[in-house]
Scaffold this active site. Structure first.
Site, PDB file in Angstrom:
ATOM      1  N   PHE A 149      45.235  50.077  36.072  1.00 16.31           N
ATOM      2  CA  PHE A 149      45.753  51.348  35.566  1.00 16.31           C
ATOM      3  C   PHE A 149      45.332  52.539  36.405  1.00 16.31           C
ATOM      4  CE2 PHE A 149      41.469  51.477  33.937  1.00 16.31           C
ATOM      5  CZ  PHE A 149      41.143  52.833  33.934  1.00 16.31           C
ATOM      6  N   LYS A 173      53.196  42.959  38.729  1.00 16.76           N
ATOM      7  CA  LYS A 173      52.804  43.113  37.332  1.00 16.76           C
ATOM      8  C   LYS A 173      51.836  44.291  37.280  1.00 16.76           C
ATOM      9  CE  LYS A 173      50.122  42.709  34.419  1.00 16.76           C
ATOM     10  NZ  LYS A 173      49.579  43.776  33.462  1.00 16.76           N
ATOM     11  N   GLU A 176      50.069  47.871  32.036  1.00 11.37           N
ATOM     12  CA  GLU A 176      50.963  48.279  30.949  1.00 11.37           C
ATOM     13  C   GLU A 176      50.611  49.658  30.400  1.00 11.37           C
ATOM     14  OE1 GLU A 176      47.815  45.429  29.185  1.00 11.37           O
ATOM     15  OE2 GLU A 176      48.870  45.794  31.081  1.00 11.37           O
ATOM     16  N   ARG A 177      49.492  50.229  30.846  1.00  9.95           N
ATOM     17  CA  ARG A 177      49.117  51.559  30.364  1.00  9.95           C
ATOM     18  C   ARG A 177      49.922  52.673  31.033  1.00  9.95           C
ATOM     19  NH1 ARG A 177      42.509  51.018  30.647  1.00  9.95           N
ATOM     20  NH2 ARG A 177      42.295  49.246  29.221  1.00  9.95           N
ATOM     21  N   SER A 226      38.715  44.428  37.162  1.00  7.54           N
ATOM     22  CA  SER A 226      37.316  44.183  36.822  1.00  7.54           C
ATOM     23  C   SER A 226      36.836  42.839  37.380  1.00  7.54           C
ATOM     24  CB  SER A 226      37.140  44.198  35.301  1.00  7.54           C
ATOM     25  OG  SER A 226      37.735  43.046  34.722  1.00  7.54           O
ATOM     26  N   CYS A 281      36.707  53.125  41.671  1.00 11.78           N
ATOM     27  CA  CYS A 281      35.607  52.352  42.254  1.00 11.78           C
ATOM     28  C   CYS A 281      34.578  53.243  42.946  1.00 11.78           C
ATOM     29  CB  CYS A 281      36.157  51.344  43.268  1.00 11.78           C
ATOM     30  SG  CYS A 281      37.415  50.254  42.610  1.00 11.78           S
TER      31      CYS A 281
END
Length: 366
Positions: A149, A173, A176-177, A226, A281
């Site tokens: 995201f 992909k 989705e946020r 993550s 990051c």
């Protein structure tokens, strides 16, 4: 209200799984739209579409392929402000940060314009008695990217541009946020001349990630996110015989020496900790001053700088940083501060009770 489906075969396709998720606008906590969450069958349809389109694209010479990238750069320049506005509204970062997000992705596209040269193979004459050796670089076929995201333009472009420049078809992909910018990127590539099916965007959650990992026609996967999820994707993807590249959980540390330039040090800490509301990051989650005197001099300069930062909605050009991406993220960060205080930390600037006038439902940390 925006209704995000998928982008498959050069057109928008409504979701058919019956599952959707709200897309929020962090600066005011409102629902900006919904995003379809794909099923395994929908992912499979996208892969079949990409698989059918890829051979012709691979047979297109690299010079022609990168001309699509050149045109894409022109179109992004045309729509730069629109893209930054979408990104800021769905992620929460400021317009300035959103433009930086886009620019870092474009720099990878620019590098990929050199693909015709970089894809050249090698030839060694006389490697052994009567033996010549040569190498060829060829596309894999259908490949995929699973992106986070926090950089919804930069990281998808990291994955898309090299893949399609090399003649692959790509399944993205995105998170989705904040799916708006990835969907818009797909539209712009189509407008730039990319054949339908070479870039398909499939929105979804873990169900579609698992479908990507298990699909036999997806030959390689790139992931950023993550560390636990990176481990999961790498393990499951490689077990299925795929090439998998995972960047997981990068964390920066800073060691501040006694002879450090404190103004430069504070600039680095402010940029790292508050750019993109710290959701990156480069956030420098640990700073270690060497010696008490170093720590005291650092705090003398850092505290007023933090107190002077302007928190604002994502569309405020004068704001130094905006809201976090979700209410859950905000509560998690507040929880980190709570834990620090409980464990004995001295809290000198407290942003937990911050409320933005006119945006009281936004996800702001002071």
């Amino acid at each position: 209200m925006i209704d995000y489906g998928h982008f498959i075969g050069g057109k928008h396709v409504a979701g058919t799984s019956g599952r959707k998720q709200d897309v929020m606008q962090p600066m005011d906590g409102s629902v900006r739209g919904t995003v379809a969450l794909a099923s395994q069958a929908e992912l499979r349809a996208a892969v079949e579409n990409a698989k059918a389109a890829q051979p012709k694209w691979a047979a297109t010479n690299p010079q022609r392929r990168v001309r699509v990238l050149m045109k894409f750069l022109e179109l992004v320049a045309r729509d730069y402000d629109e893209l930054a506005d979408i990104l800021a509204r769905e992620h929460g970062k400021t317009i300035a940060d959103a433009k930086g997000d886009i620019q870092r992705g474009l720099e990878v596209v620019e590098v990929c314009i050199g693909a015709p040269h970089m894809m050249k193979g090698e030839f060694t004459d006389g490697a052994g008695p009567g033996i010549d050796v040569y190498s060829m670089r060829q596309p894999l076929g259908v490949v995929a990217g699973i992106t986070p995201f926090n950089f919804p333009a930069m990281i998808p472009l990291w994955k898309i541009a090299p893949a399609i420049a090399c003649g692959n078809a790509f399944i993205l992909k995105p998170s989705e946020r904040d799916p708006g910018v990835p969907m818009r990127i797909a539209e712009l590539f189509l407008e730039a001349g990319l054949p339908a099916g070479i870039l398909n965007v499939v929105n979804g959650d873990k169900d579609v990630v698992d479908a990507i990992l298990d699909d036999p026609d997806i030959k390689a996967i790139g992931f950023v996110g993550s560390t636990p999820i990176a481990h999961y994707i790498y393990s499951r993807g490689t077990a299925a015989g795929k090439r998998v590249q995972c960047f997981g959980g990068a964390k920066n540390h800073m060691i501040i020496m006694p002879d450090a330039d404190m103004d430069q040090t504070v600039d680095a800490l402010i940029g790292a900790g508050y750019g993109s509301a710290g959701e990156r990051c480069m956030a420098i989650s640990v700073a270690v001053p060497v010696g008490n005197d170093t720590a005291n001099r650092l705090m003398e300069k850092l505290i007023p700088r933090v107190e002077s930062l302007k928190v604002g909605p994502s569309t405020d050009s004068s704001a130094d940083f905006g809201p976090l991406v979700t209410r859950q993220a905000l509560e998690r960060v507040k929880g980190y501060v709570d834990t620090g205080v409980e464990e004995g930390a001295k809290l000198v600037v407290d942003g937990r009770g911050f409320s933005m006038q006119g945006y009281e439902d936004g996800y702001y940390m002071g």
